[in-house]
Write a protein that holds these residues in place. Sequence first.
Motif, PDB file in Angstrom:
ATOM      1  N   SER A 210       0.896  -1.349  -0.124  1.00 51.78           N
ATOM      2  CA  SER A 210       0.490   0.304  -0.027  1.00 51.78           C
ATOM      3  C   SER A 210       0.459   1.224   0.103  1.00 51.78           C
ATOM      4  N   LEU A 211       1.958   1.607   0.268  1.00 50.26           N
ATOM      5  CA  LEU A 211       2.730   1.926   0.628  1.00 50.26           C
ATOM      6  C   LEU A 211       3.331   2.367  -0.970  1.00 50.26           C
ATOM      7  N   THR A 212       4.461   1.972  -1.274  1.00 53.26           N
ATOM      8  CA  THR A 212       4.892   2.086  -2.199  1.00 53.26           C
ATOM      9  C   THR A 212       3.974   2.379  -3.743  1.00 53.26           C
ATOM     10  N   ARG A 213       2.907   1.153  -3.589  1.00 52.15           N
ATOM     11  CA  ARG A 213       1.333   2.166  -4.533  1.00 52.15           C
ATOM     12  C   ARG A 213       1.639   3.479  -4.116  1.00 52.15           C
ATOM     13  N   LEU A 214       0.952   3.835  -3.086  1.00 49.27           N
ATOM     14  CA  LEU A 214       0.374   5.602  -2.827  1.00 49.27           C
ATOM     15  C   LEU A 214       1.424   6.684  -2.726  1.00 49.27           C
ATOM     16  N   LEU A 215       2.661   6.177  -2.475  1.00 48.59           N
ATOM     17  CA  LEU A 215       3.270   7.148  -2.807  1.00 48.59           C
ATOM     18  C   LEU A 215       3.931   7.199  -4.661  1.00 48.59           C
ATOM     19  N   GLY A 216       3.911   6.248  -4.802  1.00 48.58           N
ATOM     20  CA  GLY A 216       4.149   5.593  -6.592  1.00 48.58           C
ATOM     21  C   GLY A 216       2.955   6.931  -6.753  1.00 48.58           C
ATOM     22  N   ALA A 217       2.298   6.658  -6.822  1.00 45.03           N
ATOM     23  CA  ALA A 217       1.347   7.638  -7.580  1.00 45.03           C
ATOM     24  C   ALA A 217       0.923   9.438  -7.586  1.00 45.03           C
ATOM     25  N   GLN A 218       1.721   9.860  -5.918  1.00 40.09           N
ATOM     26  CA  GLN A 218       1.940  11.116  -6.379  1.00 40.09           C
ATOM     27  C   GLN A 218       2.523  11.881  -7.281  1.00 40.09           C
ATOM     28  N   GLN A 219       2.583  13.319  -7.558  1.00 39.31           N
ATOM     29  CA  GLN A 219       3.173  13.949  -8.279  1.00 39.31           C
ATOM     30  C   GLN A 219       4.315  15.082  -7.657  1.00 39.31           C
ATOM     31  N   THR A 220       5.143  14.713  -8.296  1.00 42.24           N
ATOM     32  CA  THR A 220       6.475  15.536  -6.901  1.00 42.24           C
ATOM     33  C   THR A 220       7.628  16.413  -7.769  1.00 42.24           C
ATOM     34  N   SER A 221       7.462  17.660  -7.476  1.00 44.45           N
ATOM     35  CA  SER A 221       9.419  17.574  -8.169  1.00 44.45           C
ATOM     36  C   SER A 221      10.151  16.884  -7.033  1.00 44.45           C
ATOM     37  N   GLY A 222      10.937  16.444  -6.122  1.00 42.57           N
ATOM     38  CA  GLY A 222      11.294  15.547  -5.276  1.00 42.57           C
ATOM     39  C   GLY A 222      11.307  14.163  -6.176  1.00 42.57           C
ATOM     40  N   THR A 223      11.988  13.657  -4.949  1.00 42.11           N
ATOM     41  CA  THR A 223      12.829  12.404  -4.985  1.00 42.11           C
ATOM     42  C   THR A 223      12.142  11.905  -2.940  1.00 42.11           C
ATOM     43  N   TYR A 224      11.861  10.599  -3.462  1.00 43.80           N
ATOM     44  CA  TYR A 224      11.765  10.143  -2.623  1.00 43.80           C
ATOM     45  C   TYR A 224      12.259   8.204  -1.852  1.00 43.80           C
ATOM     46  N   GLN A 225      12.401   7.720  -0.854  1.00 42.38           N
ATOM     47  CA  GLN A 225      12.713   6.213  -0.696  1.00 42.38           C
ATOM     48  C   GLN A 225      11.544   6.165   0.656  1.00 42.38           C
ATOM     49  N   LEU A 226      11.775   4.551   0.518  1.00 42.86           N
ATOM     50  CA  LEU A 226      10.576   4.324   1.541  1.00 42.86           C
ATOM     51  C   LEU A 226      11.735   3.288   2.066  1.00 42.86           C
ATOM     52  N   LEU A 227      11.542   3.525   3.844  1.00 42.73           N
ATOM     53  CA  LEU A 227      12.307   2.220   4.166  1.00 42.73           C
ATOM     54  C   LEU A 227      12.235   1.327   5.247  1.00 42.73           C
ATOM     55  N   PHE A 228      11.892   0.317   4.823  1.00 43.49           N
ATOM     56  CA  PHE A 228      11.398  -0.928   5.723  1.00 43.49           C
ATOM     57  C   PHE A 228      12.337  -1.760   6.765  1.00 43.49           C
ATOM     58  N   ASN A 229      12.900  -1.103   6.725  1.00 38.57           N
ATOM     59  CA  ASN A 229      13.790  -1.867   8.187  1.00 38.57           C
ATOM     60  C   ASN A 229      13.912  -1.471   9.705  1.00 38.57           C
ATOM     61  N   TYR A 230      13.225  -0.813   9.547  1.00 42.43           N
ATOM     62  CA  TYR A 230      13.041   0.261  11.227  1.00 42.43           C
ATOM     63  C   TYR A 230      11.404  -0.419  11.777  1.00 42.43           C
ATOM     64  N   HIS A 231      10.406  -0.680  11.714  1.00 44.79           N
ATOM     65  CA  HIS A 231       9.820  -1.398  12.237  1.00 44.79           C
ATOM     66  C   HIS A 231       9.560  -1.996  13.490  1.00 44.79           C
ATOM     67  N   PHE A 232      10.928  -2.002  13.350  1.00 43.84           N
ATOM     68  CA  PHE A 232      11.005  -3.494  15.082  1.00 43.84           C
ATOM     69  C   PHE A 232      10.050  -5.309  15.244  1.00 43.84           C
ATOM     70  N   GLY A 233       9.799  -5.337  14.336  1.00 45.07           N
ATOM     71  CA  GLY A 233       8.944  -6.336  13.568  1.00 45.07           C
ATOM     72  C   GLY A 233       7.760  -6.585  13.361  1.00 45.07           C
ATOM     73  N   GLY A 234       7.055  -4.993  13.439  1.00 47.19           N
ATOM     74  CA  GLY A 234       6.125  -4.444  13.175  1.00 47.19           C
ATOM     75  C   GLY A 234       4.893  -3.648  13.034  1.00 47.19           C
TER      76      GLY A 234
END
Length: 312
Positions: A210-234
């Motif tokens: 859901s996060l990759t899809r939502l952020l991927g659908a936005q118009q922006t002049s900038g860039t982004y990175q999603l980080l999935f390694n800090y959820h501490f188990g969920g």
Amino acid sequence: MTPESKSIVDIHQACLQKLHHLHWKENGIEVYMLRIDRIHPVISGNKWFKLKYHLKAVVNESKKGILTFGGAWSNHILAVAHVCNILQIESVGVIRGEQPATFSPTLLEAQQAGMRLIFIPRAEFSDLSVYEKFSTEFNHLHLVPEGAADEMGIKGAEDIMKIADVNHFSHIMTAAGTGTMSAGILRKLNSTQQLLVISALKFPDQHNNSLTRLLGAQQTSGTYQLLFNYHFGGYAKYNHELIRIMNDTYGLHQIPTDFIYTAKMFYGFLDLVNSNYFMDGSKVLLVHSGGLQGNRSLSERLTYQFEETPKA
Ligand SMILES: *Cc1c(COP(=O)(O)O)cnc(C)c1O
């Protein structure tokens, strides 16, 4: 009823706070925190921004209040309950799970603020038709989806970028649940800026969720990175290391964090610094999105030293 933001929250409390640390200074990194947690003790941080256009919709659609959805510790449920109480309009919260014998402090407080709580089994809750069913039953109320995760919520989150001059920051960091806040911030980036989004949820697929899809659908002049390694188990999972970071963050910077979102973002930030992610000259803005009331669900065995809710 006029849902004037001024009378509900105090936007001027949302300061840019500089954080000092010798290690960051030596590495040429400047760090600021945008304290949107300070605008109200419970209508906390990003929840206000995601709700503001929904409140306008209540008026525009001549509705009598808000119908919304969430879990037993939900910051969103409590924020809706309080906003509706202040505006003296109706609120109904549909809560995930069977009615518990004893209510969580969050639910008790929501109820005391006048919210009517309806409990439904988890299986029914995740069914999309649940929105349809309840909006038919409560058609005099304006429906806000769980977490205000829709276009109005994103549009409200865009306004987070207007409360201070944030143009000179090279990196902006957020914590994400639904990603609604991050999507709004992403839209407002300039071409020199990167958004770093720490997921508070664990996803089986880091490339399609859901996060990759939502952020991927936005118009922006900038860039982004999603980080999935800090959820501490969920979602809402934690350990002593995370609690230690929360206590250190409070001790060093007088910043209270919540264990579900902002502490994980801060942990992610520290880890990125340690792995030399930020180049000399980076200016990092950490968005403190609020959520401190959720710390009431922390196990009593783990002590965290700061106040549960910041002073308004
Ligand atoms: C709800 C919440 C988030 C997540 O916001 P999304 O828009 O759902 O990604 C982040 N931080 C805090 C403190 C929250 O309460």
